[in-house]
Write a protein that holds these residues in place. Structure first.
Motif, short mmCIF file in Angstrom:
data_model
loop_
_atom_site.label_atom_id
_atom_site.label_comp_id
_atom_site.label_asym_id
_atom_site.label_seq_id
_atom_site.Cartn_x
_atom_site.Cartn_y
_atom_site.Cartn_z
N ARG A 169 0.83 -1.21 0.00
CA ARG A 169 0.00 0.00 0.00
C ARG A 169 0.86 1.26 0.00
O ARG A 169 0.58 2.21 -0.73
CB ARG A 169 -0.92 0.01 1.22
CG ARG A 169 -1.98 -1.05 1.18
CD ARG A 169 -2.74 -1.06 2.48
NE ARG A 169 -3.56 -2.25 2.59
CZ ARG A 169 -3.93 -2.79 3.74
NH1 ARG A 169 -3.57 -2.23 4.89
NH2 ARG A 169 -4.67 -3.87 3.75
N HIS B 265 0.20 10.90 5.05
CA HIS B 265 0.49 9.51 5.42
C HIS B 265 1.87 9.09 4.91
O HIS B 265 2.64 8.43 5.63
CB HIS B 265 -0.61 8.59 4.87
CG HIS B 265 -0.47 7.16 5.28
ND1 HIS B 265 -0.59 6.73 6.57
CD2 HIS B 265 -0.19 6.04 4.54
CE1 HIS B 265 -0.41 5.42 6.62
NE2 HIS B 265 -0.17 4.98 5.39
N GLU C 245 -10.50 4.00 0.28
CA GLU C 245 -11.41 4.00 1.43
C GLU C 245 -10.80 4.72 2.62
O GLU C 245 -11.51 5.33 3.42
CB GLU C 245 -11.78 2.56 1.81
CG GLU C 245 -12.72 1.91 0.80
CD GLU C 245 -12.98 0.45 1.09
OE1 GLU C 245 -12.37 -0.13 2.03
OE2 GLU C 245 -13.81 -0.15 0.36
N ALA C 246 -9.46 4.67 2.75
CA ALA C 246 -8.77 5.37 3.85
C ALA C 246 -8.64 6.86 3.57
O ALA C 246 -8.21 7.62 4.45
CB ALA C 246 -7.39 4.75 4.07
N PHE D 282 -8.26 -0.09 -0.61
CA PHE D 282 -7.96 0.33 0.76
C PHE D 282 -7.51 1.79 0.79
O PHE D 282 -7.96 2.58 1.63
CB PHE D 282 -6.88 -0.55 1.39
CG PHE D 282 -6.42 -0.05 2.73
CD1 PHE D 282 -7.10 -0.40 3.88
CD2 PHE D 282 -5.32 0.80 2.83
CE1 PHE D 282 -6.69 0.08 5.12
CE2 PHE D 282 -4.90 1.29 4.06
CZ PHE D 282 -5.60 0.93 5.22
#
Length: 196
Positions: A17, A86, A62-63, A59
């Motif tokens: 990711r 992030h 959605e994050a 993911f």
């Protein structure tokens, strides 16, 4: 490869990711583009499957780290401000994972070069046999240390057997009898030389 070595050729999902997000930060990408970019970063060592990449992208979306929009029949992923934050918080982990991929790729390249050199050496040592595709029979080779007449007779016998194998069952049985008689006579010749 150091402490980052993982069993198999797969990155942990969190590592994948982060790498995907890092690559999306470089430029907006489709899933296929990500697969190719990761494969390139690893020097061909690791090419993640779509079954791993697309869940990672879902993911990230959605994050709130990435967003997507339709680009033809594909989705184009772009990094968000949250995604940049992030990445900033995880630079060390990203650098470690990218370093792992690069080292793995370098080692795989060295292995490929070694294997290619080894194969070339074997090819030279084997001569024509190395040129032969796997599974094909070796070319007929004469016996060593025998008179030329024996090799000529052996080749003629092989040609005759090849010809008769396409004959009728009766012709094949007769050929088998002839060969068995010839074999017994050849064995008798070799026994004559033995001093008992």
């Amino acid at each position: 490869m150091g402490g980052n070595f993982r069993i198999g050729r797969m990155l942990a999902s969190g590592d994948l990711r982060l790498v995907a997000l890092f690559l999306i930060e470089e430029q907006p990408r489709h899933g296929y583009d990500l697969i190719k970019a990761i494969e390139e970063k690893s020097g061909g060592f690791y090419s993640p499957s779509p079954g791993v990449v697309y869940p990672a992208l879902t993911f990230l979306e959605e994050a709130g780290f990435a967003s997507s929009h339709a680009d033809g029949n594909k989705k184009l992923y772009t990094i968000t401000d949250e995604g940049r934050a992030h990445l900033s918080d995880n630079r060390e982990a990203i650098e470690s994972t990218l370093s792992f991929l690069a080292k793995a790729g370098e080692q795989m390249q060295r292995f490929r070069e070694f294997a290619k050199a080894d194969w070339s050496a074997q090819q030279e040592a084997q001569g024509e046999d190395a040129e032969r595709p796997r599974g094909t029979p070796k070319p007929d080779q004469d016996l060593k240390n025998v008179v030329p007449e024996l090799n000529r007779a052996r080749r003629e016998l092989k040609a005759a057997i090849k010809a008769v194998r396409h004959g009728s069952e009766d012709q094949q049985r007769k050929a088998a009898e002839v060969l068995q008689r010839a074999a017994r006579r050849l064995h008798a010749l070799s026994e004559d030389d033995v001093d008992i």
